[in-house]
Enzyme design. Structure first.
Site, mmCIF file in Angstrom:
data_model
loop_
_atom_site.group_PDB
_atom_site.id
_atom_site.type_symbol
_atom_site.label_atom_id
_atom_site.label_comp_id
_atom_site.label_asym_id
_atom_site.label_seq_id
_atom_site.Cartn_x
_atom_site.Cartn_y
_atom_site.Cartn_z
ATOM 1 C CG ASP A 1 9.745 -0.812 4.610
ATOM 2 O OD1 ASP A 1 10.409 -1.910 5.182
ATOM 3 O OD2 ASP A 1 8.734 -1.246 4.092
ATOM 4 N NE ARG B 1 -5.607 -4.561 10.990
ATOM 5 C CZ ARG B 1 -6.104 -4.301 9.525
ATOM 6 N NH1 ARG B 1 -6.091 -3.044 9.040
ATOM 7 N NH2 ARG B 1 -6.145 -5.521 8.937
ATOM 8 C CD GLU C 1 -10.610 -0.111 14.094
ATOM 9 O OE1 GLU C 1 -11.119 -1.037 13.326
ATOM 10 O OE2 GLU C 1 -9.791 0.526 13.480
ATOM 11 C CG HIS D 1 -10.803 -0.711 9.890
ATOM 12 N ND1 HIS D 1 -10.176 -1.156 10.705
ATOM 13 C CD2 HIS D 1 -10.388 -0.905 8.636
ATOM 14 C CE1 HIS D 1 -9.111 -1.926 10.280
ATOM 15 N NE2 HIS D 1 -9.183 -1.773 8.849
ATOM 16 C CG ASP E 1 -9.898 3.636 7.389
ATOM 17 O OD1 ASP E 1 -11.190 4.152 7.431
ATOM 18 O OD2 ASP E 1 -9.652 2.655 6.795
ATOM 19 C CB ILE F 1 -0.881 0.034 1.154
ATOM 20 C CG1 ILE F 1 -2.010 -1.023 1.069
ATOM 21 C CG2 ILE F 1 -1.724 1.078 1.336
ATOM 22 C CD1 ILE F 1 -2.720 -1.543 2.334
#
Ligand SMILES: NC(=O)c1ccc[n+]([C@@H]2O[C@H](COP(=O)([O-])OP(=O)(O)OC[C@H]3O[C@@H](n4cnc5c(N)ncnc54)[C@H](O)[C@@H]3O)[C@@H](O)[C@H]2O)c1
Length: 350
Positions: free
Chosen positions: A185, A246, A275, A294, A270, A166
């Site tokens: 990364d 997440r 949640e 989400h 998001d 992504i």
């Protein structure tokens, strides 16, 4: 008659009224294939039933749990294909121990989630929701518009924690905005970074230099609260944070405090932790954050793409080929799994 390749769909692919959940998931390629026979499992609630799964070659799994006790006898099941990319509902070790490949669908979510990140970036830097509220207030709202300048993106720095499926797509989509790209990364390929025009940096540089910082890593022990109070304190007061990964990658209490104190310009989320948030979670009261349940990437095309990726995995397995998106890679060396592939190749390939 030759034996068919048998595919089960978990019972939650049917709504209580018997209509299909996610109708944009096109089951027709399964129905149309002369060598495939597929059916919904009947048992709902609790983990998938091993007894019901006996005699199936593959399972496409929605939200139901696949536990160790779900592994059917007979050793025929070769794949659990999750409808999506999360697999916390699946006992991965039990799959690996039994020569079952766990497959997820990165091809289905790459574009929809990357689009969500761009959408959040435009909404928060353009102050779209604030301006929507002003408009609805009529003349007093219009009179306030000079106090709500947006934040232009040309030459600004877009940063990412993680540059996988992504994260890389986010940079591809952001190219026309003429921003500078940086990412942290530790496992990223330098060739991919060079190709995308992304400078790989350490975490501290990422937090210091990003004007818009997106979190695009998996949640694991290493990345839990990778966005914490100390790192938020490195961010520019004009910077925005976006999280579509997440909830647990961000220390939400620390972010809430920073937003309350206007220590950063804003955030677009998001995903939350937990949640859904409790009704009295202070993050729900803030004006400088845009929140989503989400589901920002939930579109007809997203679920069609996820379904198509699972169907492609079924076709691959049936042809004796390794499907894309295998999570438990070591299983591909497992003699039991290789025997299933061989058997499928002998039955259905060519
Ligand atoms: N919001 C949604 O609806 C939605 C949908 C799909 C996926 N996701 C989430 O998006 C995130 C990215 O998914 P993806 O498909 O790109 O996964 P991916 O595995 O392809 O990419 C994750 C990247 O994070 C990198 N990474 C690992 N440890 C790191 C660390 N310590 N610091 C920085 N980078 C690190 C990996 O090297 C990898 O390149 C995941 O958290 C996933 O759960 C959210």
């Amino acid at each position: 008659m030759a034996e068919k390749f048998r595919v089960a769909l978990s019972s939650d692919f049917l709504k209580p009224d018997g209509s299909p959940a996610f109708p944009m998931f096109d089951r027709k390629p399964l129905s149309d294939h002369p060598n495939i026979e597929w059916a919904y499992l009947k048992q709902g609630g609790g983990p998938v039933s091993a007894t019901e799964l006996e005699g199936y070659d593959a399972l496409i799994l929605l939200a139901q749990r696949f536990a160790r006790e779900s592994v059917p006898k007979g050793g025929r099941l070769g794949m659990v294909a999750r409808f999506g990319v999360g697999y916390d509902t699946v006992d991965v070790e039990a799959c690996s121990d039994n020569g079952i490949a766990l497959v997820i669908t990165p091809d289905g979510v790459r574009r929809p989630v990357a689009v969500s990140i761009i959408a959040l970036m435009l909404v928060i830097t353009g102050k779209l929701l604030v301006k929507d509220r002003l408009t609805r207030q009529g003349p007093p709202g219009f009179a306030q518009k000079i106090n709500h300048m947006g934040y232009g993106l040309v030459g600004r720095t877009l940063g990412s924690v993680g540059m996988g499926n992504i994260g890389a797509e986010m940079f591809r989509l952001a190219k026309p905005f003429d921003m500078t790209f940086i990412a942290c990364d530790p496992y990223a390929s330098p060739a991919l970074a060079a190709n995308l025009g992304v400078r790989l940096v350490d975490l501290e540089t990422l937090f210091r230099e990003s004007d818009v910082l997106a979190v695009n890593c998996l949640l694991n022990d290493e990345t839990h609260h990778v966005v914490n109070a100390a790192r938020i304190s490195l961010m520019k007061p004009t910077a925005y944070l976006i999280n579509t990964s997440r909830g647990g990658t961000v220390d939400q209490a620390a972010l809430t405090k920073a937003l309350q104190e206007n220590r950063i310009a804003g955030a677009g989320l998001d995903v939350l932790d937990p949640e859904p948030p409790s009704a009295d979670d202070p993050i729900l009261t803030l004006d400088n954050v845009v929140l989503n349940p989400h589901a920002l990437c939930w579109t007809d095309q997203c679920f069609a793409g996820i379904g198509a990726a699972d169907v492609a995995a079924v076709f691959d397995l049936m042809a004796g080929k390794e499907p894309r998106g295998i999570v438990n890679r070591a299983t591909t060396e497992n003699a039991g799994w290789r025997a299933k592939l061989e058997r499928n190749r002998a039955r259905f390939a060519g």
